[in-house]
Design a protein around this motif. Structure first.
Motif, PDB file in Angstrom:
ATOM      1  N   TYR A  34       0.768  -1.231  -0.027  1.00  0.00           N
ATOM      2  CA  TYR A  34      -0.311   0.035  -0.148  1.00  0.00           C
ATOM      3  C   TYR A  34       0.986   0.863  -0.323  1.00  0.00           C
ATOM      4  O   TYR A  34       0.735   2.289  -0.598  1.00  0.00           O
ATOM      5  CB  TYR A  34      -0.866   0.349   1.278  1.00  0.00           C
ATOM      6  CG  TYR A  34      -1.685   1.058   0.891  1.00  0.00           C
ATOM      7  CD1 TYR A  34      -3.071   0.585   1.094  1.00  0.00           C
ATOM      8  CD2 TYR A  34      -1.459   2.363   2.472  1.00  0.00           C
ATOM      9  CE1 TYR A  34      -3.724   2.243   1.126  1.00  0.00           C
ATOM     10  CE2 TYR A  34      -2.448   3.251   2.340  1.00  0.00           C
ATOM     11  CZ  TYR A  34      -3.783   3.646   1.751  1.00  0.00           C
ATOM     12  OH  TYR A  34      -5.021   4.091   1.729  1.00  0.00           O
ATOM     13  N   SER A  35       1.989   0.901   0.301  1.00  0.00           N
ATOM     14  CA  SER A  35       2.965   2.889   0.941  1.00  0.00           C
ATOM     15  C   SER A  35       4.177   2.030   0.471  1.00  0.00           C
ATOM     16  O   SER A  35       4.205   0.620   0.408  1.00  0.00           O
ATOM     17  CB  SER A  35       2.792   2.619   2.171  1.00  0.00           C
ATOM     18  OG  SER A  35       3.287   2.027   3.585  1.00  0.00           O
ATOM     19  N   SER A  54      -0.203   0.557   5.077  1.00  0.00           N
ATOM     20  CA  SER A  54      -1.314  -0.362   5.093  1.00  0.00           C
ATOM     21  C   SER A  54      -2.647  -0.018   4.864  1.00  0.00           C
ATOM     22  O   SER A  54      -3.321   1.031   5.284  1.00  0.00           O
ATOM     23  CB  SER A  54      -1.335  -1.764   5.659  1.00  0.00           C
ATOM     24  OG  SER A  54      -2.071  -2.137   7.089  1.00  0.00           O
ATOM     25  N   GLY A  55      -3.552  -0.802   4.346  1.00  0.00           N
ATOM     26  CA  GLY A  55      -4.654  -0.727   3.990  1.00  0.00           C
ATOM     27  C   GLY A  55      -6.084  -1.204   5.244  1.00  0.00           C
ATOM     28  O   GLY A  55      -7.221  -0.765   5.619  1.00  0.00           O
ATOM     29  N   CYS A  96      -2.681  -8.333  -0.381  1.00  0.00           N
ATOM     30  CA  CYS A  96      -1.596  -7.486  -0.824  1.00  0.00           C
ATOM     31  C   CYS A  96       0.391  -8.505  -1.541  1.00  0.00           C
ATOM     32  O   CYS A  96       0.649  -7.758  -2.813  1.00  0.00           O
ATOM     33  CB  CYS A  96      -0.737  -6.488   0.139  1.00  0.00           C
ATOM     34  SG  CYS A  96      -2.260  -5.276   0.400  1.00  0.00           S
TER      35      CYS A  96
END
Length: 338
Positions: A34-35, A54-55, A96
């Protein structure tokens, strides 16, 4: 989490309340995450946090670890494997399929003072590199400064390289983490009519700096509750009232032909814009450009986006605001600014 202003604002609020804060910074990634390196969130020992790396999969665990970092005052590294069988451990089945290595750093001492310097620079639209060591030592280098003078020769070389490349990285054998703080775009909206409000909201939501000007005091007064900066300015003297070089993009939308002409004259007087947008149909654009000098037309003709916005079939103010914001974002992405 590319725009840091909301995290910085929260850090200041927590510190004003004497609440210990930990900064959790992504130092390495593998696969889909995510990042990316240099992204960060702020956390407290109570489990509160601002931002996302993150999510939502790892933030809860980071909050638990932040409590220990506050207690010990010692930075800590943590590794999360979000792929395959490990995905269920961190909570959401997000899929992910990547790995995150994150450093949790207590905000205090020298680091807190340096972080405040970096935040002030960011507030003023200046980019730079925040260099964080394993202890509370830290340095901040503005993008346009010589940089590296507080570090050794080898470190200075790496700092210069990262500033030129505008990126974050782990350096010095993994002991130091360099976080590139990219200043958020600064947008000038010329015209404070009601249809400017959704555009302002979208741009602020993205963490961008927004200034709105209009020659009509009543329109400006209607935006009093907005987080945007607002000013009553006569369009003819816009470049005298504001330092236009401080802005990256301009959106002209006063709904008044003569006023928009004056705005365009001022906008064309400085040749630094990443994006220029004009509200209204194509024939209105041509009418406006026809009133300008040859040099002004030459500069604006292939740079101005008019009608402004990506064609998404929008007809109402909110949709049009979304299309304009998307077009701006595309321009900034192409220029390496977001």
């Amino acid at each position: 989490m590319r725009h840091k202003n909301t995290v910085f604002d929260q850090i200041r609020r927590w510190r004003s309340q004497a609440t210990p804060v930990v900064l959790a910074i992504v130092r390495d990634t593998v696969g889909s995450t995510y990042s990316k390196v240099g992204d960060f969130i702020a956390l407290t020992a109570s489990g509160a946090y601002q931002g996302l790396v993150s999510g939502g999969c790892v933030e809860g665990d980071l909050a638990e670890r932040a409590r220990r970092v506050v207690e010990t005052g010692i930075a800590e590294d943590v590794h999360y494997d979000l792929g395959g069988e490990h995905d269920a451990i961190w909570g959401m089945g997000a899929g992910c399929d990547g790995e995150l290595r994150i450093r949790l750093v207590p905000v205090g001492g020298s680091f807190e003072r340096t972080l405040e310097t970096a935040m002030v620079a960011y507030d003023h639209g200046r980019s730079g590199l925040l260099l964080i060591g394993l202890s509370d030592d830290a340095h901040f280098f503005l993008e346009d400064s010589a940089g590296g003078r507080h570090a050794g020769v080898d470190m200075a070389r790496e700092v210069h390289a990262l500033l030129e490349q505008r990126r974050s990285a782990v350096i010095a054998g993994g002991d130091s983490l360099a976080v590139y703080l990219r200043a958020s775009p600064s947008i000038l909206i010329c015209g404070a009519a009601p249809d400017a409000e959704p555009l302002i909201e979208v741009l602020l939501l993205m963490g961008w700096q927004v200034t709105v000007v209009d020659h009509r005091p009543a329109y400006v007064a209607d935006l009093a509750d907005s987080d945007a900066r607002t000013e009553v300015v006569d369009a003819a003297v816009l470049s005298e009232q504001l330092a236009l070089q401080a802005f990256d993009a301009a959106m002209i939308m006063s709904h008044h032909l003569e006023t928009d002409t004056r705005y365009l004259e001022c906008i064309a007087s400085t040749h630094h814009w990443t994006y220029i947008g004009l509200l209204g149909p194509g024939h209105r654009r041509q009418k406006l450009l026809a009133t300008l000098s040859g040099d002004q037309r030459h500069y604006l003709d292939d740079r101005i986006n008019g009608p402004a916005g990506i064609d998404i079939g929008a007809r109402e103010p909110a949709g049009i605001a979304l299309s304009i914001a998307a077009e701006m974002h595309t321009a900034f992405a192409a220029a390496g600014r977001v």
